[in-house]
Write a protein that holds these residues in place. Structure first.
Motif, mmCIF file in Angstrom:
data_model
loop_
_atom_site.group_PDB
_atom_site.id
_atom_site.type_symbol
_atom_site.label_atom_id
_atom_site.label_comp_id
_atom_site.label_asym_id
_atom_site.label_seq_id
_atom_site.Cartn_x
_atom_site.Cartn_y
_atom_site.Cartn_z
ATOM 1 N N ALA A 25 -6.088 2.495 6.752
ATOM 2 C CA ALA A 25 -5.829 2.906 4.747
ATOM 3 C C ALA A 25 -6.962 3.361 4.525
ATOM 4 O O ALA A 25 -7.111 4.193 3.422
ATOM 5 C CB ALA A 25 -5.433 1.674 4.569
ATOM 6 N N LEU A 64 -10.260 6.679 -2.572
ATOM 7 C CA LEU A 64 -10.231 5.490 -2.757
ATOM 8 C C LEU A 64 -10.106 4.294 -1.821
ATOM 9 O O LEU A 64 -10.922 5.339 -0.429
ATOM 10 C CB LEU A 64 -8.525 5.245 -2.746
ATOM 11 C CG LEU A 64 -7.621 4.203 -1.880
ATOM 12 C CD1 LEU A 64 -7.572 3.308 -2.991
ATOM 13 C CD2 LEU A 64 -5.793 4.502 -1.366
ATOM 14 N N TRP A 87 0.386 3.905 -2.737
ATOM 15 C CA TRP A 87 -0.403 4.648 -2.678
ATOM 16 C C TRP A 87 -0.780 6.077 -3.218
ATOM 17 O O TRP A 87 -1.339 6.722 -3.779
ATOM 18 C CB TRP A 87 0.218 5.694 -1.322
ATOM 19 C CG TRP A 87 -0.656 5.949 -0.297
ATOM 20 C CD1 TRP A 87 -1.166 7.257 -0.332
ATOM 21 C CD2 TRP A 87 -2.267 5.565 0.269
ATOM 22 N NE1 TRP A 87 -2.465 7.782 0.016
ATOM 23 C CE2 TRP A 87 -3.088 6.542 0.667
ATOM 24 C CE3 TRP A 87 -2.441 4.394 0.396
ATOM 25 C CZ2 TRP A 87 -4.201 6.372 1.610
ATOM 26 C CZ3 TRP A 87 -3.804 3.859 1.576
ATOM 27 C CH2 TRP A 87 -4.863 5.195 1.480
ATOM 28 N N MET A 121 0.761 -1.500 -0.063
ATOM 29 C CA MET A 121 0.456 0.358 0.385
ATOM 30 C C MET A 121 1.484 1.234 0.031
ATOM 31 O O MET A 121 0.490 2.073 -0.525
ATOM 32 C CB MET A 121 -0.977 0.266 0.926
ATOM 33 C CG MET A 121 -1.735 -1.195 0.919
ATOM 34 S SD MET A 121 -3.139 -0.812 2.270
ATOM 35 C CE MET A 121 -3.816 -2.460 2.583
ATOM 36 N N LYS A 122 2.189 1.213 0.778
ATOM 37 C CA LYS A 122 2.018 2.664 0.887
ATOM 38 C C LYS A 122 3.623 2.576 -0.537
ATOM 39 O O LYS A 122 3.168 3.834 -0.681
ATOM 40 C CB LYS A 122 3.797 1.712 1.850
ATOM 41 C CG LYS A 122 5.315 3.533 1.653
ATOM 42 C CD LYS A 122 6.035 2.981 3.583
ATOM 43 C CE LYS A 122 6.902 4.476 2.767
ATOM 44 N NZ LYS A 122 8.154 4.138 4.546
ATOM 45 N N VAL A 179 -10.578 1.447 0.494
ATOM 46 C CA VAL A 179 -10.405 -0.560 1.315
ATOM 47 C C VAL A 179 -10.611 -1.084 1.737
ATOM 48 O O VAL A 179 -11.315 -0.907 2.734
ATOM 49 C CB VAL A 179 -8.591 0.254 2.421
ATOM 50 C CG1 VAL A 179 -8.072 -0.731 2.034
ATOM 51 C CG2 VAL A 179 -7.842 1.739 1.142
ATOM 52 N N HIS A 197 -9.625 10.679 -1.156
ATOM 53 C CA HIS A 197 -9.127 11.148 -2.615
ATOM 54 C C HIS A 197 -9.648 9.558 -3.505
ATOM 55 O O HIS A 197 -9.483 9.520 -4.715
ATOM 56 C CB HIS A 197 -7.386 10.612 -2.323
ATOM 57 C CG HIS A 197 -6.572 10.930 -1.330
ATOM 58 N ND1 HIS A 197 -5.636 12.262 -1.746
ATOM 59 C CD2 HIS A 197 -6.214 10.196 -0.419
ATOM 60 C CE1 HIS A 197 -5.069 12.349 -1.107
ATOM 61 N NE2 HIS A 197 -5.031 11.800 0.041
ATOM 62 N N GLU A 232 -7.574 7.111 5.600
ATOM 63 C CA GLU A 232 -6.188 8.318 4.707
ATOM 64 C C GLU A 232 -6.602 7.739 3.077
ATOM 65 O O GLU A 232 -6.783 8.795 2.778
ATOM 66 C CB GLU A 232 -5.480 6.856 5.271
ATOM 67 C CG GLU A 232 -4.939 7.214 7.005
ATOM 68 C CD GLU A 232 -3.556 7.041 7.271
ATOM 69 O OE1 GLU A 232 -2.887 6.376 5.807
ATOM 70 O OE2 GLU A 232 -3.011 6.852 7.925
ATOM 71 N N GLY A 233 -7.592 7.177 3.118
ATOM 72 C CA GLY A 233 -7.579 7.194 0.963
ATOM 73 C C GLY A 233 -9.053 7.824 1.190
ATOM 74 O O GLY A 233 -9.471 7.861 -0.179
ATOM 75 N N THR A 284 -3.808 6.989 -5.650
ATOM 76 C CA THR A 284 -4.787 7.980 -4.967
ATOM 77 C C THR A 284 -4.933 9.090 -6.228
ATOM 78 O O THR A 284 -5.217 10.175 -6.507
ATOM 79 C CB THR A 284 -3.968 9.000 -3.898
ATOM 80 O OG1 THR A 284 -2.974 8.972 -3.840
ATOM 81 C CG2 THR A 284 -4.031 8.127 -2.699
#
Length: 254
Positions: free
Chosen positions: A169, A178, A126, A122-123, A180, A176, A172-173, A130
């Protein structure tokens, strides 16, 4: 009156759609039975699919327990396809032993493949995910994510941990576009399940046939989950139709 927000994933015209034309997908663990089914499902929906595994034909080879291996696979797909829209983190492995006899190296291997690996993947992906309108990440968890079984300390711990990663995740996504999510299959008739039958039989003091009977009996419908059922659920979660599904784990038991 405040203005209501609209779906910002760039796919308003496909609202409710489940097709993946023009999308680039990466599937880890793609050389195994479930991974092959996932890749086939995404291709059938129109995605361009890239498979990754530690070995096998027709896939990019990478050590998915290592940060460098995950960086390499993402870089490879971006170099070949120029974008990445869908990341399916399916790679898994198993080792069965009681805690006092569990080898340190096996603990590290299972944790690496099924918890560290998804984080590193994912990192590394990312920025691409995004940037993609309506990016998708789907992780293969397990019904072991909700419980435990003797001899499966590493597997169960990793599968519990990956759900926490998915939830963070997802948060945080979200801004955007995104999503998860995770899927949690029950017992499937796959190579990984077959590989542990003898150890499970020794642990239980029964034959391997009896282990299969008990595994099947533990399923609500008294049968194993078909890998195509899991793949179909992942296909939905990867589609525009699932734009409102985020941070959840879908149990799949027959």
């Amino acid at each position: 009156m405040a203005k209501l927000d609209h779906n910002s994933d760039g796919q308003r015209s496909q609202a409710g759609g489940n097709k993946l034309e023009g999308r680039v997908a990466l599937v880890t663990g793609a050389a195994g039975g479930l991974g092959k089914a996932i890749a086939a499902e995404l291709r059938e929906r129109g995605a361009a699919v890239h498979g990754v595994d530690i070995a096998g034909d027709g896939v990019f080879h990478a050590d998915l327990a290592a940060a460098s291996g995950n960086r390499d696979m993402i870089a490879h797909v971006l170099a070949v396809a120029g974008r990445l829209d869908i990341l399916v983190l399916n790679a898994g492995c198993q080792f069965v032993a009681p805690i006092d006899k569990f080898p340190d190296a096996e603990w590290e291997r299972l944790r690496g493949v099924m918890l560290d690996g998804p984080f590193f993947a994912m990192k590394a992906a990312w920025a691409a995910l995004t940037k993609s309108p309506g990016g998708r990440v789907v992780v293969t968890a397990s019904t072991s994510s909700f419980g435990g079984a003797p001899g499966k300390a590493a597997y169960t711990a990793a599968k519990h941990g990956v759900l926490g990663l998915v939830r963070v995740a997802a948060l945080e996504g979200a801004e955007h576009g995104l999503t998860v999510n995770a899927v949690a299959p029950g017992w499937m008739d796959t190579g990984m399940m077959r590989d542990q039958l003898e150890v499970q039989a020794a642990t239980m003091g029964v034959s391997t046939d009896e282990v299969v009977t008990r595994f099947r009996a533990a399923q609500p419908a008294k049968r194993f989950v078909d890998v195509r059922e899991v793949a179909a659920t992942i296909g939905f979660l990867a589609s525009p139709a699932a734009s409102g599904v985020n941070g959840v784990c879908v149990p799949i038991t027959s």
